[in-house]
Scaffold this motif. Structure first.
Motif, short mmCIF file in Angstrom:
data_model
loop_
_atom_site.label_atom_id
_atom_site.label_comp_id
_atom_site.label_asym_id
_atom_site.label_seq_id
_atom_site.Cartn_x
_atom_site.Cartn_y
_atom_site.Cartn_z
N LEU A 1 -8.16 8.73 6.32
CA LEU A 1 -8.47 9.16 7.69
C LEU A 1 -7.20 9.22 8.53
O LEU A 1 -6.22 8.51 8.25
N PRO A 2 -7.20 10.04 9.59
CA PRO A 2 -6.03 10.08 10.48
C PRO A 2 -5.69 8.71 11.06
O PRO A 2 -4.51 8.39 11.26
N SER A 3 -6.70 7.89 11.31
CA SER A 3 -6.47 6.57 11.90
C SER A 3 -5.94 5.55 10.90
O SER A 3 -5.64 4.42 11.27
N ASP A 4 -5.79 5.97 9.64
CA ASP A 4 -5.33 5.03 8.60
C ASP A 4 -3.82 4.83 8.61
O ASP A 4 -3.31 3.98 7.86
N GLU B 1 0.80 -1.23 0.00
CA GLU B 1 0.00 0.00 0.00
C GLU B 1 0.83 1.28 0.00
O GLU B 1 0.53 2.20 -0.76
N PRO B 2 1.88 1.41 0.84
CA PRO B 2 2.63 2.69 0.84
C PRO B 2 3.62 2.83 -0.31
O PRO B 2 4.29 3.86 -0.42
N THR B 3 3.73 1.84 -1.19
CA THR B 3 4.66 1.90 -2.30
C THR B 3 4.05 2.61 -3.50
O THR B 3 2.86 2.98 -3.50
N ALA B 4 4.85 2.77 -4.56
CA ALA B 4 4.36 3.39 -5.79
C ALA B 4 3.25 2.56 -6.42
O ALA B 4 2.31 3.12 -7.02
N VAL B 5 3.34 1.23 -6.29
CA VAL B 5 2.29 0.36 -6.82
C VAL B 5 0.97 0.61 -6.10
O VAL B 5 -0.09 0.70 -6.73
N GLY B 6 1.04 0.75 -4.78
CA GLY B 6 -0.16 1.02 -4.00
C GLY B 6 -0.77 2.36 -4.37
O GLY B 6 -1.99 2.49 -4.53
N ARG C 1 -9.12 -1.77 2.31
CA ARG C 1 -10.58 -1.84 2.44
C ARG C 1 -11.29 -1.66 1.10
O ARG C 1 -12.33 -2.27 0.86
N ARG C 2 -10.72 -0.83 0.22
CA ARG C 2 -11.36 -0.63 -1.07
C ARG C 2 -11.22 -1.87 -1.95
O ARG C 2 -12.17 -2.25 -2.65
N CYS C 3 -10.07 -2.52 -1.93
CA CYS C 3 -9.90 -3.76 -2.69
C CYS C 3 -10.78 -4.87 -2.13
O CYS C 3 -11.39 -5.63 -2.89
N ALA C 4 -10.86 -4.95 -0.79
CA ALA C 4 -11.73 -5.96 -0.18
C ALA C 4 -13.18 -5.71 -0.55
O ALA C 4 -13.93 -6.65 -0.85
N GLY C 5 -13.58 -4.43 -0.54
CA GLY C 5 -14.95 -4.10 -0.92
C GLY C 5 -15.24 -4.48 -2.37
O GLY C 5 -16.32 -4.97 -2.68
N ILE D 1 -12.27 -2.69 7.65
CA ILE D 1 -11.97 -1.73 8.72
C ILE D 1 -10.50 -1.31 8.72
O ILE D 1 -10.05 -0.63 9.64
N TRP D 2 -9.75 -1.73 7.68
CA TRP D 2 -8.32 -1.43 7.67
C TRP D 2 -8.05 -0.19 6.81
O TRP D 2 -8.91 0.68 6.69
#
Length: 323
Positions: free
Chosen positions: A285-288, A51-56, A242-246, A236-237
């Protein structure tokens, strides 16, 4: 992906006994279960590392471009689908909230139409939310709290409608996030049922043998439950997870509609809309901001807590055994 059509709600199509003795935890927590959990943990951890990479970042930008038109109309989508759902169950007749929750009260039909009518204006959405809560309360009265624990998604939708109509949040939690959490809890709870009562689904798997893709029915139900639980937890992550899971869950629910027809389409229309809203949600979100190692730890903790609450709660209410 192999578990796609297991998203058909078994209680709508097969005989069930909510008060019956579930599989003992010593049978649920078998070697297959442990191997499936290990694979799930690895995939979730890998997603968090990506997720934090360029691919993400590129994946999130692609999601934003694809979903932007619907993202701007999330409220309209929820209002339209809610109206469709309640008009449909009113037209079918004798249904409280879901196909297995039966009712003979004519007042329920009036309330369902009232909920649908309230979607015409933002000002009346809180009234519709109250109507959904009343229907949920009737369900608890008639079927018990344990049975209705399958459906907190309805309370989440009600909260979303009320908060959106009133232009408020819930102690700092935005309406969409309240709905997202309720969807996650709903699907995590439902996945336990696949492990506790796999025999409920066996007639369905015999009738639709292609669903199992050649797997043994017992293993298939364990896999279906694990797929559902992990994807539900992912809701909830962090944003990409969460978007991919959705997106995956949306595909699973839609494919089940083709397999199981009108009842499944109507019954799952609301959760499909919720999942689409999650896929379209471009907020960060800040909690992300969470370390990747927290994901597998939190997943195992959530699985432990959900299993404990399900089995201990069932034992307390129905006097069944845990092991």
């Amino acid at each position: 992906m192999a578990a796609r059509d297991a998203e058909a709600h078994v209680k709508w199509f097969c005989a069930y006994d909510v008060a019956g003795q579930p599989r003992g935890l010593e049978n649920v927590l078998c070697l297959d279960f442990e191997l499936l959990l290990a694979v799930a943990v690895c995939w979730l951890f890998a997603g968090c590392l990506i997720e934090p990479t360029a691919v993400g970042a590129a994946t999130i930008r692609a999601l934003d471009r694809i979903t932007e038109p619907l993202q701007r109309r999330t409220e309209e989508m929820m209002r339209a689908v809610t109206a469709f759902f309640f008009i449909s169950i009113w037209a079918l007749g004798g249904i409280l909230l879901t196909p297995e929750l039966k009712t003979t009260s004519p007042l329920v039909g009036v309330l369902q139409l009232g909920v649908a009518a309230g979607m015409l204006s933002r000002r009346t959405m809180p009234l519709s939310a109250g109507g959904i809560a009343i229907l949920f309360g009737i369900g608890i009265r008639d079927y018990g709290v344990f049975h209705l624990a399958d459906y907190p998604i309805f309370l989440g939708v009600a909260a979303y409608l009320a908060l959106t109509g009133l232009k408020k949040d819930l102690f700092g939690i935005q309406p969409l996030d309240v709905m997202r959490y309720s969807a996650a809890v709903t699907l995590m709870w439902a996945s336990i049922e696949k492990w506790a009562y796999p025999e409920w689904s066996f007639p369905l798997l015999i009738e639709h043998a292609g669903i199992t893709l050649g797997f043994d029915n017992e293993f298939y139900m364990r896999a279906a439950g694990m797929v559902e639980f992990v994807l539900a937890f992912a809701l909830i992550w962090t944003p990409l997870i969460r978007r991919c899971a959705g997106a995956v869950l949306t595909g699973m629910f839609i494919s089940a509609c083709f397999e199981f027809g009108k009842v499944d389409t109507i019954g799952h229309s609301a959760i499909i809309a919720v999942l689409l809203a999650i896929v379209c949600d471009s907020r960060t979100l800040p909690s992300d901001r969470r370390a990747a190692w927290l994901a597998p730890v939190s997943l195992c903790a959530a699985l432990t807590v959900t299993l404990f609450v399900y089995y201990v709660g069932h034992a307390a209410i129905f006097k069944t055994s845990i092991l």
